[in-house]
Design a protein around this motif. Structure first.
Motif, PDB file in Angstrom:
ATOM      1  N   PHE A  12       6.851  -9.707  -3.834  1.00 28.43           N
ATOM      2  CA  PHE A  12       7.756  -8.683  -3.317  1.00 28.43           C
ATOM      3  C   PHE A  12       8.721  -8.212  -4.410  1.00 28.43           C
ATOM      4  O   PHE A  12       9.051  -7.023  -4.477  1.00 28.43           O
ATOM      5  N   GLU A  13       9.144  -9.120  -5.273  1.00 28.22           N
ATOM      6  CA  GLU A  13       9.994  -8.732  -6.400  1.00 28.22           C
ATOM      7  C   GLU A  13       9.224  -7.851  -7.370  1.00 28.22           C
ATOM      8  O   GLU A  13       9.763  -6.865  -7.886  1.00 28.22           O
ATOM      9  N   GLU A  14       7.955  -8.192  -7.623  1.00 29.52           N
ATOM     10  CA  GLU A  14       7.132  -7.385  -8.528  1.00 29.52           C
ATOM     11  C   GLU A  14       6.873  -6.001  -7.940  1.00 29.52           C
ATOM     12  O   GLU A  14       6.897  -4.989  -8.662  1.00 29.52           O
ATOM     13  N   ALA A  15       6.632  -5.943  -6.628  1.00 29.35           N
ATOM     14  CA  ALA A  15       6.415  -4.647  -5.984  1.00 29.35           C
ATOM     15  C   ALA A  15       7.664  -3.781  -6.060  1.00 29.35           C
ATOM     16  O   ALA A  15       7.592  -2.568  -6.288  1.00 29.35           O
ATOM     17  N   ALA A  16       8.834  -4.407  -5.884  1.00 30.05           N
ATOM     18  CA  ALA A  16      10.092  -3.668  -5.950  1.00 30.05           C
ATOM     19  C   ALA A  16      10.338  -3.135  -7.365  1.00 30.05           C
ATOM     20  O   ALA A  16      10.783  -1.994  -7.546  1.00 30.05           O
ATOM     21  N   LYS A  17      10.021  -3.957  -8.351  1.00 28.83           N
ATOM     22  CA  LYS A  17      10.243  -3.552  -9.743  1.00 28.83           C
ATOM     23  C   LYS A  17       9.328  -2.404 -10.132  1.00 28.83           C
ATOM     24  O   LYS A  17       9.739  -1.463 -10.824  1.00 28.83           O
ATOM     25  N   ALA A  18       8.058  -2.469  -9.675  1.00 34.08           N
ATOM     26  CA  ALA A  18       7.087  -1.441 -10.044  1.00 34.08           C
ATOM     27  C   ALA A  18       7.080  -0.257  -9.083  1.00 34.08           C
ATOM     28  O   ALA A  18       6.455   0.778  -9.367  1.00 34.08           O
ATOM     29  N   GLY A  19       7.758  -0.416  -7.943  1.00 35.63           N
ATOM     30  CA  GLY A  19       7.726   0.640  -6.929  1.00 35.63           C
ATOM     31  C   GLY A  19       6.356   0.802  -6.304  1.00 35.63           C
ATOM     32  O   GLY A  19       5.977   1.905  -5.901  1.00 35.63           O
ATOM     33  N   GLN A  20       5.597  -0.267  -6.249  1.00 33.70           N
ATOM     34  CA  GLN A  20       4.226  -0.221  -5.730  1.00 33.70           C
ATOM     35  C   GLN A  20       4.125  -1.083  -4.475  1.00 33.70           C
ATOM     36  O   GLN A  20       3.785  -2.271  -4.539  1.00 33.70           O
ATOM     37  N   TRP A  21       4.423  -0.479  -3.360  1.00 30.76           N
ATOM     38  CA  TRP A  21       4.361  -1.163  -2.076  1.00 30.76           C
ATOM     39  C   TRP A  21       3.064  -0.810  -1.362  1.00 30.76           C
ATOM     40  O   TRP A  21       2.459   0.223  -1.642  1.00 30.76           O
ATOM     41  N   PRO A  22       2.622  -1.647  -0.428  1.00 27.76           N
ATOM     42  CA  PRO A  22       1.388  -1.333   0.301  1.00 27.76           C
ATOM     43  C   PRO A  22       1.580  -0.136   1.217  1.00 27.76           C
ATOM     44  O   PRO A  22       2.706   0.220   1.586  1.00 27.76           O
ATOM     45  N   ASP A  23       0.460   0.477   1.601  1.00 23.05           N
ATOM     46  CA  ASP A  23       0.532   1.550   2.583  1.00 23.05           C
ATOM     47  C   ASP A  23       0.911   1.004   3.952  1.00 23.05           C
ATOM     48  O   ASP A  23       1.601   1.669   4.720  1.00 23.05           O
ATOM     49  N   LEU A  24       0.447  -0.208   4.235  1.00 17.71           N
ATOM     50  CA  LEU A  24       0.684  -0.813   5.549  1.00 17.71           C
ATOM     51  C   LEU A  24       1.092  -2.269   5.380  1.00 17.71           C
ATOM     52  O   LEU A  24       0.422  -3.032   4.680  1.00 17.71           O
ATOM     53  N   LEU A  25       2.191  -2.644   5.996  1.00 14.56           N
ATOM     54  CA  LEU A  25       2.645  -4.035   6.033  1.00 14.56           C
ATOM     55  C   LEU A  25       2.550  -4.524   7.475  1.00 14.56           C
ATOM     56  O   LEU A  25       3.117  -3.905   8.378  1.00 14.56           O
ATOM     57  N   ILE A  26       1.816  -5.614   7.673  1.00 18.96           N
ATOM     58  CA  ILE A  26       1.699  -6.230   8.997  1.00 18.96           C
ATOM     59  C   ILE A  26       2.382  -7.584   8.928  1.00 18.96           C
ATOM     60  O   ILE A  26       2.010  -8.436   8.122  1.00 18.96           O
ATOM     61  N   THR A  27       3.391  -7.785   9.758  1.00 17.58           N
ATOM     62  CA  THR A  27       4.095  -9.061   9.795  1.00 17.58           C
ATOM     63  C   THR A  27       3.948  -9.689  11.174  1.00 17.58           C
ATOM     64  O   THR A  27       3.752  -8.999  12.168  1.00 17.58           O
ATOM     65  N   THR A  51       6.063   2.785   3.220  1.00 16.71           N
ATOM     66  CA  THR A  51       5.240   1.721   3.788  1.00 16.71           C
ATOM     67  C   THR A  51       5.389   1.711   5.301  1.00 16.71           C
ATOM     68  O   THR A  51       6.502   1.640   5.824  1.00 16.71           O
ATOM     69  N   VAL A  52       4.264   1.794   5.988  1.00 16.37           N
ATOM     70  CA  VAL A  52       4.257   1.697   7.444  1.00 16.37           C
ATOM     71  C   VAL A  52       4.367   0.227   7.823  1.00 16.37           C
ATOM     72  O   VAL A  52       3.600  -0.606   7.327  1.00 16.37           O
ATOM     73  N   CYS A  53       5.309  -0.106   8.678  1.00 18.57           N
ATOM     74  CA  CYS A  53       5.555  -1.501   9.039  1.00 18.57           C
ATOM     75  C   CYS A  53       5.195  -1.743  10.499  1.00 18.57           C
ATOM     76  O   CYS A  53       5.770  -1.128  11.400  1.00 18.57           O
ATOM     77  N   ILE A  54       4.238  -2.626  10.704  1.00 16.08           N
ATOM     78  CA  ILE A  54       3.824  -3.037  12.041  1.00 16.08           C
ATOM     79  C   ILE A  54       4.194  -4.499  12.205  1.00 16.08           C
ATOM     80  O   ILE A  54       3.815  -5.340  11.376  1.00 16.08           O
ATOM     81  N   HIS A  55       4.907  -4.799  13.269  1.00 13.94           N
ATOM     82  CA  HIS A  55       5.241  -6.195  13.542  1.00 13.94           C
ATOM     83  C   HIS A  55       4.528  -6.662  14.798  1.00 13.94           C
ATOM     84  O   HIS A  55       4.493  -5.951  15.808  1.00 13.94           O
ATOM     85  N   VAL A  56       3.953  -7.854  14.718  1.00 18.57           N
ATOM     86  CA  VAL A  56       3.225  -8.462  15.832  1.00 18.57           C
ATOM     87  C   VAL A  56       4.116  -9.528  16.460  1.00 18.57           C
ATOM     88  O   VAL A  56       4.673 -10.368  15.759  1.00 18.57           O
ATOM     89  N   GLN A  57       4.250  -9.495  17.765  1.00 18.99           N
ATOM     90  CA  GLN A  57       5.138 -10.315  18.588  1.00 18.99           C
ATOM     91  C   GLN A  57       6.492  -9.616  18.747  1.00 18.99           C
ATOM     92  O   GLN A  57       6.841  -8.693  17.991  1.00 18.99           O
ATOM     93  N   ASP A  58       7.236 -10.080  19.733  1.00 19.58           N
ATOM     94  CA  ASP A  58       8.519  -9.478  20.063  1.00 19.58           C
ATOM     95  C   ASP A  58       9.598 -10.001  19.112  1.00 19.58           C
ATOM     96  O   ASP A  58       9.910 -11.198  19.127  1.00 19.58           O
ATOM     97  N   PRO A  59      10.201  -9.142  18.284  1.00 18.14           N
ATOM     98  CA  PRO A  59      11.239  -9.606  17.353  1.00 18.14           C
ATOM     99  C   PRO A  59      12.601  -9.766  18.007  1.00 18.14           C
ATOM    100  O   PRO A  59      13.570 -10.144  17.350  1.00 18.14           O
ATOM    101  N   LYS A  60      12.694  -9.443  19.298  1.00 17.87           N
ATOM    102  CA  LYS A  60      13.960  -9.537  20.041  1.00 17.87           C
ATOM    103  C   LYS A  60      15.031  -8.661  19.396  1.00 17.87           C
ATOM    104  O   LYS A  60      16.177  -9.070  19.184  1.00 17.87           O
ATOM    105  N   ALA A  61      14.621  -7.451  19.060  1.00 17.85           N
ATOM    106  CA  ALA A  61      15.533  -6.478  18.470  1.00 17.85           C
ATOM    107  C   ALA A  61      15.034  -5.086  18.841  1.00 17.85           C
ATOM    108  O   ALA A  61      13.987  -4.940  19.474  1.00 17.85           O
ATOM    109  N   ASP A  62      15.779  -4.072  18.447  1.00 18.58           N
ATOM    110  CA  ASP A  62      15.437  -2.695  18.785  1.00 18.58           C
ATOM    111  C   ASP A  62      14.066  -2.341  18.204  1.00 18.58           C
ATOM    112  O   ASP A  62      13.883  -2.358  16.974  1.00 18.58           O
ATOM    113  N   PRO A  63      13.082  -1.992  19.024  1.00 22.31           N
ATOM    114  CA  PRO A  63      11.738  -1.666  18.520  1.00 22.31           C
ATOM    115  C   PRO A  63      11.727  -0.505  17.533  1.00 22.31           C
ATOM    116  O   PRO A  63      10.801  -0.395  16.708  1.00 22.31           O
ATOM    117  N   ARG A  64      12.735   0.360  17.571  1.00 21.49           N
ATOM    118  CA  ARG A  64      12.753   1.526  16.698  1.00 21.49           C
ATOM    119  C   ARG A  64      12.879   1.163  15.224  1.00 21.49           C
ATOM    120  O   ARG A  64      12.627   2.006  14.351  1.00 21.49           O
TER     121      ARG A  64
END
Length: 339
Positions: free
Chosen positions: A70-85, A105-118
């Protein structure tokens, strides 16, 4: 150009990794994506207690040994198109990646994070979780990696090693303690005795009793050493059994593919969902403890005829498959305009 996927879960959380990776693999199988890259992360204090809001989201929350990609991605500005957590803590990491990628980066989270879905582009939650919003997709059970192809190829590869195990075969999936259920030595001793009686009384059929069951048993990372030893000793005294105790390659998918029925402890929504995705008879074994969320999940499956509670007797019945992975993957593509 193929889109990139990162599947991220908390370190050691096999069930969470399976859900994030399962969605990534389903999208990859449909075309248009590279094979998902898998990352396990761990979090530093005080971020383990941070509120689930973008204001507290930072890759500095990660321990040094898991932060490098994640540090390398931040330094290079090369993030994935899709992040699934998957897993509540990793949901905060998704918010950090969304900020650092400038929303690309499109972020999809699996399971309820108990926070605002937006806060996320999409949430995917099982129907027994409460989160509901326009960007929330609801699945019948936990997401998973079980496919017909994976079951058949894994079974074929494992079959020569297990040809001495008689049929019918019962896959026994043993979990462990969590905050809702207790799997201790006392319980395991009683379970082994019950398993012995059930598998050696013969297969119940309309014509009467048939052959004894063979057993293909596996433990999880949460199964204690003392409990594993009790299970190992009990199975060693029974004919036609095999136990994977964590040593060597994991035969999990092969066991599911070779089994005629599956028996799984009630502590894991992931394991039960995976068992139900095979289309085979599934017995769920009660553990001491209780959870309203789990109870709702069990009742949904029982009402659909997908599971039966294990009462010490085994039978076979025609079952359907609990599998909406293709539907969920198609819905993700549709929502994101990536069909």
């Amino acid at each position: 150009m193929l889109k990139t996927i990162w599947a991220v879960s908390e370190r050691g959380a096999v069930g969470m990794q399976s859900q994030a990776l399962g969605l990534g693999e389903a999208l990859f199988a449909g075309g248009g994506f590279e094979a998902p890259k898998v990352f396990e992360v761990a979090f530093r204090w005080p971020y383990t207690w941070a509120p689930m809001t973008p204001a507290f989201a930072s890759i500095r929350s990660l321990t040094p040994d898991t932060a490098t990609p994640f540090e390398e991605a931040a330094k290079a500005g090369q993030w994935p198109d899709l992040l699934i957590t998957c897993g509540r803590k990793s949901a905060l990491l998704a918010l950090a990646v969304k900020k650092l990628s400038g929303g690309r980066t499109v972020c999809i989270h699996v399971q309820d994070p108990k926070a605002d879905p937006r806060y996320w582009d999409l949430l995917i939650v099982p129907e027994h979780d409460r989160a509901r919003a326009p960007n929330v997709l609801v699945s019948k059970g936990a997401l998973h990696r079980v496919t017909r192809t994976k079951l058949s190829t894994s079974a074929e590869a494992l079959a020569p090693q297990l040809e001495h195990i008689p049929s019918p075969r019962l896959a026994v999936l043993v979990g462990g303690n969590n905050r809702y259920y207790t799997l201790d030595a006392e319980w395991m001793g009683g379970f082994v005795a019950q398993l012995r009686q059930a598998t050696q009384q013969g297969l119940a059929t309309q014509q009467g009793q048939g052959a004894n069951w063979g057993i293909l048993a596996t433990i999880s990372r949460r199964t204690g050493e003392a409990e594993t030893n009790i299970l190992r000793g009990g199975l060693a005294s029974m004919p036609g059994t095999y136990l994977w105790d964590g040593s060597g390659p994991n035969p999990y998918f092969g066991f599911l593919g070779l089994a005629d029925a599956i028996l799984v402890t009630c502590d894991s929504v992931s394991m039960i969902s995976e068992a139900c995705a095979t289309g085979k008879p599934v017995y769920v074994v009660r553990l001491p403890g209780n959870s309203k969320r789990f109870d709702a999940f069990f009742e949904n499956l029982r009402r659909r005829g997908l599971i039966q509670w294990f009462d010490g007797h085994l039978a076979q019945w025609e079952n359907t498959r609990l599998d909406d992975m293709d539907h969920i993957a198609d819905e993700v593509r549709e929502r994101l305009g990536w069909r």
